[in-house]
Enzyme design. Sequence first.
Site, PDB file in Angstrom:
ATOM      1  N   CYS A  96     -18.300  32.397   8.701  1.00  0.00           N
ATOM      2  CA  CYS A  96     -17.323  32.076   7.791  1.00  0.00           C
ATOM      3  C   CYS A  96     -16.608  32.289   8.753  1.00  0.00           C
ATOM      4  O   CYS A  96     -16.436  33.766   9.150  1.00  0.00           O
ATOM      5  CB  CYS A  96     -17.821  32.758   6.774  1.00  0.00           C
ATOM      6  SG  CYS A  96     -16.682  32.844   5.777  1.00  0.00           S
ATOM      7  N   HIS A 137     -21.961  26.842   0.647  1.00  0.00           N
ATOM      8  CA  HIS A 137     -20.431  28.119   1.324  1.00  0.00           C
ATOM      9  C   HIS A 137     -19.237  27.853   0.683  1.00  0.00           C
ATOM     10  O   HIS A 137     -18.938  29.400   0.022  1.00  0.00           O
ATOM     11  CB  HIS A 137     -20.690  28.057   2.984  1.00  0.00           C
ATOM     12  CG  HIS A 137     -20.516  28.994   3.762  1.00  0.00           C
ATOM     13  ND1 HIS A 137     -21.037  29.719   4.121  1.00  0.00           N
ATOM     14  CD2 HIS A 137     -19.006  28.899   3.676  1.00  0.00           C
ATOM     15  CE1 HIS A 137     -19.598  30.300   4.526  1.00  0.00           C
ATOM     16  NE2 HIS A 137     -18.871  30.348   4.362  1.00  0.00           N
ATOM     17  N   GLU A 138     -18.943  27.160   0.668  1.00  0.00           N
ATOM     18  CA  GLU A 138     -16.906  26.670  -0.044  1.00  0.00           C
ATOM     19  C   GLU A 138     -17.259  27.268  -1.387  1.00  0.00           C
ATOM     20  O   GLU A 138     -16.537  27.529  -1.018  1.00  0.00           O
ATOM     21  CB  GLU A 138     -16.981  25.497   0.903  1.00  0.00           C
ATOM     22  CG  GLU A 138     -16.825  24.780   2.270  1.00  0.00           C
ATOM     23  CD  GLU A 138     -16.868  26.097   3.090  1.00  0.00           C
ATOM     24  OE1 GLU A 138     -14.923  27.017   2.535  1.00  0.00           O
ATOM     25  OE2 GLU A 138     -16.756  26.821   3.883  1.00  0.00           O
ATOM     26  N   HIS A 141     -17.807  30.397  -2.417  1.00  0.00           N
ATOM     27  CA  HIS A 141     -16.548  31.394  -2.057  1.00  0.00           C
ATOM     28  C   HIS A 141     -15.728  30.461  -3.750  1.00  0.00           C
ATOM     29  O   HIS A 141     -14.720  31.858  -3.705  1.00  0.00           O
ATOM     30  CB  HIS A 141     -15.868  30.235  -1.066  1.00  0.00           C
ATOM     31  CG  HIS A 141     -15.318  31.014   0.373  1.00  0.00           C
ATOM     32  ND1 HIS A 141     -15.150  32.113   0.724  1.00  0.00           N
ATOM     33  CD2 HIS A 141     -15.296  29.883   1.222  1.00  0.00           C
ATOM     34  CE1 HIS A 141     -15.497  32.257   2.043  1.00  0.00           C
ATOM     35  NE2 HIS A 141     -16.072  31.132   2.308  1.00  0.00           N
TER      36      HIS A 141
HETATM   37 NI    NI Z   1     -16.437  30.715   4.419  1.00  0.00          NI
END
Ligand code: NI
Length: 172
Positions: A96, A137-138, A141
């Site tokens: 990341c 993953h995004e 966020h």
């Molecule tokens: Ni990330």
Amino acid sequence: MEILKYPDPRLTAPNALIETFGPEERAKVAEMFQVMANGDGVGLAAPQVGWNVRLFILQLPEIADVKAVATRMISFIFINPVVELLGERVCAPEGCLSFPGIYAAVERSSKIRVVAQTPSGRIDVVTEGFPAQAIQHEADHLDGVLFTERMVASERARVEPVLQALRNARKD
Ligand code: NI
């Protein structure tokens, strides 16, 4: 524009839905693609640059063949995405841009459905493999969930000294 590093509080702040995607937003997204490329990343979420809205970008190869060196990269912009987990739990390494120097095994779904707005209309797709991993993953966020929370326990323990160093660096 710069990429915020853990443990910047903006990484875990609430992210607002995007109501309009106009020239101002387009300019910010263009800048995001720039800083992502500079950092050698394949994905970047708006909160990682201090823009607390529900948007992320991805750069994925046209063909999902890691050996194809000359594969054209395609840019994706996901606005107000909703992700549905469909597959089995799988473990794969991740990094990341907000966690320099950390690369660790993370647990994700092997397959997802993502519904989102894009600058060219609404998308509703089912995907698996690396794109599915990157989208999870995004999208995390946007909920203030960092990949350290998805690491398997042994990996989380292994990277803890590096996390501690990042926390200490922030206090200085
Ligand atoms: Ni990330």
